[in-house]
Design an enzyme around this catalytic site. Sequence first.
Site, PDB file in Angstrom:
ATOM      1  N   CYS A 256      33.383  27.532  25.661  1.00 19.59           N
ATOM      2  CA  CYS A 256      32.047  26.936  25.735  1.00 19.59           C
ATOM      3  C   CYS A 256      32.094  25.434  25.461  1.00 19.59           C
ATOM      4  O   CYS A 256      32.677  24.688  26.239  1.00 19.59           O
ATOM      5  CB  CYS A 256      31.081  27.673  24.808  1.00 19.59           C
ATOM      6  SG  CYS A 256      29.344  27.297  25.143  1.00 19.59           S
TER       7      CYS A 256
ATOM      8  N   HIS B 108      31.488  33.148  27.002  1.00 22.07           N
ATOM      9  CA  HIS B 108      31.918  33.538  25.657  1.00 22.07           C
ATOM     10  C   HIS B 108      32.683  34.863  25.713  1.00 22.07           C
ATOM     11  O   HIS B 108      32.048  35.927  25.692  1.00 22.07           O
ATOM     12  CB  HIS B 108      30.706  33.677  24.742  1.00 22.07           C
ATOM     13  CG  HIS B 108      30.104  32.363  24.372  1.00 22.07           C
ATOM     14  ND1 HIS B 108      30.475  31.674  23.253  1.00 22.07           N
ATOM     15  CD2 HIS B 108      29.186  31.601  25.002  1.00 22.07           C
ATOM     16  CE1 HIS B 108      29.805  30.533  23.192  1.00 22.07           C
ATOM     17  NE2 HIS B 108      29.014  30.470  24.248  1.00 22.07           N
TER      18      HIS B 108
ATOM     19  N   GLU C 253      34.221  36.302  23.409  1.00 18.95           N
ATOM     20  CA  GLU C 253      33.964  37.041  22.159  1.00 18.95           C
ATOM     21  C   GLU C 253      32.609  37.727  22.166  1.00 18.95           C
ATOM     22  O   GLU C 253      32.300  38.494  21.255  1.00 18.95           O
ATOM     23  CB  GLU C 253      34.104  36.090  20.960  1.00 18.95           C
ATOM     24  CG  GLU C 253      32.910  35.188  20.675  1.00 18.95           C
ATOM     25  CD  GLU C 253      32.809  33.968  21.578  1.00 18.95           C
ATOM     26  OE1 GLU C 253      33.542  33.886  22.580  1.00 18.95           O
ATOM     27  OE2 GLU C 253      31.973  33.094  21.274  1.00 18.95           O
TER      28      GLU C 253
END
Lengths: 256, 212
Positions: free
Chosen positions: B82, B192, B194
């Site tokens: 990001c 993202h 994650e």
Amino acid sequence: MGLAKRIIPCLDVNAGRVVKGVNFVNLRDAGDPVEIARRYDEQGADELTFLDITASSDDRDLILPIIEAVAAQVFIPLTVGGGVRAVEDVRRLLHAGADKVSINTAAITNPQLVKDAAERFGSQCIVVAIDAKQGVWGASPRWEIHTHGGRKATGLDAVDWARRMESMGAGEILLTSMDRDGARTGFDLNLTRAIVDAVNIPVIASGGVGNLQHLADGVKLGGADAVLAASIFHFGEYTVGEAKRFMRDQGIEVRL
Amino acid sequence: MTDIAIIDYGMGNLLSVAKAFEQVAPTARVTVTADASVIRAAARVVFPGVGAMADCMRELDRRGLTGAVRTAVASRPFLGICLGMQALFEHSEEGDCAGLGILPGRVRLFPGQAMFDAEGNKLKVPHIGWNGVRHTREHPLWTGIGEDERFYFVHGYYCDPAEARLVAGTARYPFEFACAVVRDNLFAVQFHPEKSAAPGLRLLANFVTWKV
């Protein structure tokens, strides 16, 4: 392939437990947050929203360990709201594992908070929650913003307010119809459409979902970018996967 | 020694990044750190970040981490996420500020007022949600991840690399933009991983085993 419309189960949190109110009174206990979050992740939820509905009066730090626990085990986006009053509250929630923070009452009492938080952390993680009730203000329908779980009228027009919050740096609007919340008669689609047309940031429709058609209508008729619901998922009436397949069959792009 | 150092410069949700790595690499030593010496000694370095570009650059500088980022980019498996992708470029329109200049190109704001989908609906900025990622080249970090697999995005600005050969993946909103770039031991993504459920965890697992 483009951006998918999102389905967001909402977990209202009260003192470390998930609850869901009917018109924000008569709270019913719905279970352990981590357990519920994991179940929704497995069903394909696109995001989860946690709202600390008693944060104004209780110790709002109680939500932090919940967010930490969920973020450690569930790898989808988390939005957290309720009792956010200062930039420091935003920082602590992001630090605990929230991806986005929702600001509600404090945006009204202190609009500068939205600007400060957006400048500090970026607009993409600042959600402004708008709780609106329809009122009779002349010929055309208007919606007035309420705070304190719908108990306190502010005199603010929801459409004007949404525009103002966008200009202050809000990255998303979480729009709840207080008339429909808990009523299970569907979103207030006129309200949803009015806000969607007024702003250029994503709008999450909330309040009133009682069946899967309501979710699809929020996107197709209301124009919402995401739809949020609680009770239809919490008590096992529908899974998120069922909701997505239903929406896909109506021509809505979803993540399956 | 740390296997995976996650650079902590005070920008956003690092807990999730750390927990996701612990999930995919249970035996790895994962450290969230603001200590330049720990970053320099780590086998793999992750540069995450959420927030505004100007704050990112200022915080890196204030914590004395800019040099450690450059060292890591030059020497070991490095993953930007990001804002950690955007900061690698030369300039961002967000606050009109300079980036690290490690990769040639600029970071631009989505032209929100002028974006429509195929049906004529206006597209919102920020770009928030799950979008499909097209692989523009083969890469070990795409192993086991299907073409057009959806990942979670949340950003108002996008990277515009000056060299097409840097691009490893693209997404469409409504135009095609670089959402993954690669150069030698550096890989960086706008989305993202994650927060992208199974495909995201797979990409992180691929990073952990990536042999540069």
